[in-house]
Design a protein around this motif. Sequence first.
Motif, short mmCIF file in Angstrom:
data_model
loop_
_atom_site.label_atom_id
_atom_site.label_comp_id
_atom_site.label_asym_id
_atom_site.label_seq_id
_atom_site.Cartn_x
_atom_site.Cartn_y
_atom_site.Cartn_z
N SER A 169 3.59 -45.88 -35.51
CA SER A 169 4.91 -46.46 -35.63
C SER A 169 5.71 -45.74 -36.71
CB SER A 169 4.80 -47.95 -35.95
OG SER A 169 6.03 -48.60 -35.79
N ARG A 170 6.79 -45.10 -36.31
CA ARG A 170 7.65 -44.37 -37.24
C ARG A 170 9.10 -44.74 -36.94
NH1 ARG A 170 4.54 -38.47 -37.76
NH2 ARG A 170 2.43 -39.31 -37.67
N ALA A 171 9.97 -43.74 -36.77
CA ALA A 171 11.37 -44.02 -36.48
C ALA A 171 11.49 -44.73 -35.13
CB ALA A 171 12.17 -42.72 -36.45
N ILE A 172 12.42 -45.70 -35.05
CA ILE A 172 12.57 -46.43 -33.79
C ILE A 172 14.03 -46.61 -33.37
CG2 ILE A 172 10.41 -47.72 -33.97
CD1 ILE A 172 12.12 -50.12 -34.94
N CYS A 173 15.00 -46.31 -34.20
CA CYS A 173 16.41 -46.57 -33.87
C CYS A 173 17.21 -45.27 -33.95
CB CYS A 173 17.01 -47.60 -34.82
SG CYS A 173 16.19 -49.20 -34.82
N ILE A 174 17.94 -44.97 -32.88
CA ILE A 174 18.76 -43.77 -32.82
C ILE A 174 20.22 -44.19 -32.69
CG2 ILE A 174 19.29 -41.69 -31.50
CD1 ILE A 174 16.70 -41.53 -33.06
N SER A 175 21.05 -43.69 -33.59
CA SER A 175 22.45 -44.10 -33.68
C SER A 175 23.33 -43.36 -32.68
CB SER A 175 22.98 -43.84 -35.09
OG SER A 175 23.09 -42.45 -35.32
N PHE B 107 15.68 -49.68 -44.16
CA PHE B 107 16.69 -50.70 -43.91
C PHE B 107 18.05 -50.04 -43.64
CE2 PHE B 107 13.66 -52.16 -47.20
CZ PHE B 107 12.91 -53.00 -46.39
N GLY B 108 18.56 -50.20 -42.44
CA GLY B 108 19.79 -49.54 -42.04
C GLY B 108 19.56 -48.33 -41.16
N VAL B 109 18.31 -48.05 -40.83
CA VAL B 109 17.87 -46.99 -39.90
C VAL B 109 18.56 -45.64 -40.18
CG1 VAL B 109 17.18 -48.60 -38.11
CG2 VAL B 109 19.50 -47.76 -38.06
N ARG B 110 18.47 -45.18 -41.42
CA ARG B 110 19.11 -43.93 -41.80
C ARG B 110 18.14 -42.76 -41.89
NH1 ARG B 110 21.53 -48.15 -44.49
NH2 ARG B 110 23.79 -48.26 -44.26
N GLY B 111 16.85 -42.99 -41.76
CA GLY B 111 15.88 -41.92 -41.96
C GLY B 111 15.98 -40.82 -40.92
N ALA B 112 15.52 -41.09 -39.70
CA ALA B 112 15.55 -40.08 -38.65
C ALA B 112 16.98 -39.66 -38.32
CB ALA B 112 14.86 -40.60 -37.39
N ASN B 113 17.91 -40.61 -38.36
CA ASN B 113 19.30 -40.28 -38.02
C ASN B 113 19.91 -39.31 -39.02
OD1 ASN B 113 19.89 -41.97 -35.61
ND2 ASN B 113 19.26 -43.62 -36.97
N SER B 114 19.62 -39.49 -40.30
CA SER B 114 20.15 -38.54 -41.29
C SER B 114 19.49 -37.18 -41.12
CB SER B 114 19.95 -39.07 -42.72
OG SER B 114 18.58 -39.21 -43.02
N GLY B 115 18.22 -37.15 -40.70
CA GLY B 115 17.54 -35.88 -40.46
C GLY B 115 18.13 -35.13 -39.28
N ILE B 116 18.48 -35.85 -38.21
CA ILE B 116 19.12 -35.22 -37.05
C ILE B 116 20.49 -34.68 -37.44
CG2 ILE B 116 20.10 -35.70 -34.76
CD1 ILE B 116 17.71 -37.65 -34.36
N ASP B 117 21.19 -35.41 -38.30
CA ASP B 117 22.48 -34.93 -38.80
C ASP B 117 22.30 -33.69 -39.67
OD1 ASP B 117 25.21 -35.18 -38.73
OD2 ASP B 117 25.25 -37.19 -39.57
N ASP B 118 21.23 -33.64 -40.46
CA ASP B 118 20.90 -32.42 -41.21
C ASP B 118 20.79 -31.23 -40.26
OD1 ASP B 118 20.70 -33.86 -43.60
OD2 ASP B 118 18.50 -33.88 -43.61
N ALA B 119 20.01 -31.42 -39.20
CA ALA B 119 19.76 -30.34 -38.25
C ALA B 119 21.06 -29.86 -37.61
CB ALA B 119 18.77 -30.80 -37.19
N ASP B 120 21.94 -30.81 -37.26
CA ASP B 120 23.20 -30.46 -36.62
C ASP B 120 24.09 -29.67 -37.58
OD1 ASP B 120 25.02 -30.68 -34.39
OD2 ASP B 120 26.15 -32.16 -35.54
N ASN B 121 24.12 -30.06 -38.83
CA ASN B 121 24.93 -29.36 -39.83
C ASN B 121 24.39 -27.96 -40.08
OD1 ASN B 121 25.74 -28.55 -42.67
ND2 ASN B 121 26.88 -30.46 -42.52
N LEU B 122 23.08 -27.85 -40.17
CA LEU B 122 22.46 -26.58 -40.52
C LEU B 122 22.46 -25.59 -39.36
CD1 LEU B 122 20.93 -24.77 -42.48
CD2 LEU B 122 18.83 -26.00 -41.87
N ALA B 123 22.30 -26.07 -38.12
CA ALA B 123 22.09 -25.16 -36.98
C ALA B 123 23.23 -24.16 -36.83
CB ALA B 123 21.92 -25.97 -35.70
N TRP B 124 24.47 -24.64 -36.83
CA TRP B 124 25.57 -23.70 -36.59
C TRP B 124 25.77 -22.77 -37.77
CZ3 TRP B 124 30.26 -23.36 -39.27
CH2 TRP B 124 30.63 -24.43 -40.08
#
Length: 577
Positions: free
Chosen positions: A69-75, A325-342
Amino acid sequence: MAVEFSSYPFSAQRYEAQLPARNVNVDVKRHPVAIVGGGPVGLALALGLANYGVACVVIEADDSVCHGSRAICISRRSLEIIERLGALEGFMKTGLPWTGGRSFYRAGEVLHFQMPQDENQKLPPMVNLAQYHIEQFLLDAARRRADLIDIRWQTRVTALESHTNGARLSVSTPAGDYALDADWIVACDGGRSTIREALGLQLQGTSYEGRYVIVDIKLESDRPAERLAYFDPPSNPGSTVLVHKQPDNVWRIDYQLRDGEDAEAAVKPENVMPRVQSLLDMMGERGPWSPIWITLYKAHALTLERYRHGRALFAGDAAHLVPIFGVRGANSGIDDADNLAWKLAFVSRGLASEALLDSYSDERVYAARENLSYGTKSTEFMAPPSFAFELMRKAVLSLALEHPGMRSLINPRQTSPIAYGTSPLNVEETEPGAFAGGPPPGAVLAECPVSVVEQGRTRSGHLTDLVLPRFTAFCFTADGAIPADLVTLEKTLEERQLPFRVIALSPRRCEGNAHAAVWDHTGRLFSMYDATPGTVYLVRPDGHVLGRWRAATAAQIDAAMTHVLCPKAGASHKEYE
């Protein structure tokens, strides 16, 4: 410590380690980018780079996607990014969408909140989806890009040598050990990052004393998906309990341990099962259930001070740890990837200077601090760190039973897009007050339904559909005609091999020619952007507004691009007449 009872409904394929072709002691191929960690963040980054034609190798110590059980909510914001990565279908087909939640104090409901959701939105505010599904859907997309994404399973980094123009990783596999060279290293290897340790870096911030037991159970139920929070419930007095329904009849239950409870004893099935049964009885869930997974969680609010260290960059939990609390873990990581990729793609392709990568650190450290601020507030309410916080929470919850005005103090704020309002990349608005509304520089593009007219055909869509791996100038027009100087700019930037497109937006249906014309068929788009004919919004590849003008010239847009990409001294520039 974790207890696993049986497999989840999802069965992951296992992968064997393979040595690179013609390997002796060193991989004969030098890689543009090596990504350490094949979780959601690493895979999202690999897919983002592939969208720009940049190859990478992904190094993953495990032999499959994760379990447990790890990340469970995707924004919604993460779903927008995932759509651009080509992996949205699985998320929407399997995930459980939800728009709000309920909080209870003892036996009474004290809050019913709703996340922003209106007719302009294409995607739901949130979907519940277990991390093994998240990784698998991203992996499926990555395997479709095998020409650019090389995933190496059961490959563990043992050492890092960094130098001015790249780095060498020493890796160990069951098939043998070797070294590989890369121009850039990106650490996406989680909270216990090997790369972070190799560079002697430490996360800074706060670790909380409060502990939560995380339990996944199998339970069939018709109850809708929503976030449920129970404060001091009859089933578990003195504790806080969170409940999320997931796909495949899996339920995630998090409950707080009381002060003085022994952590080792707390995860023993004989102590967990009665608490879960008592909770289900209180909720009115009478069906049979079985445990799948039990583990212990402790909240951390930590970040690196910088996310770029020479040729090494950090993303996801390797860069920051955010409370759940607030489901920011995986979502902030995906945002990191999006910012860094380009940014990494433009640098790798020689279209931008390395200084662009410093803006990745600037923007995402700022975002991490914003997330940590909200996550800390939520943590202090969900798991009070002191008697004073506990007393305040009890007062708020007690009053909220009878006084609706107090309910806003019950902190349910979920993750939301971060605006880079102070980013060094933003184009300063030369006419302060010229815009009374619309997304300012640094903000995420606002969503709105549109109709796209192209080659005589009209298709329905949304504005974010037009955010592709390029810079986009959205030109608001009266009749769909793009100014000649912007057409010339587009051709000139194409000659420089800079991904850029001008898109005309019109209040009425216009025929597209060489360019697609976008029709504001709802009549809402112009007002949402406080736009009039001549207004231009310049948007980055990650959907953030770079600059906006009431009447932009090609020279202004070209200068904005030059400012972002920091071309080498002496690079030629063309005047537009």
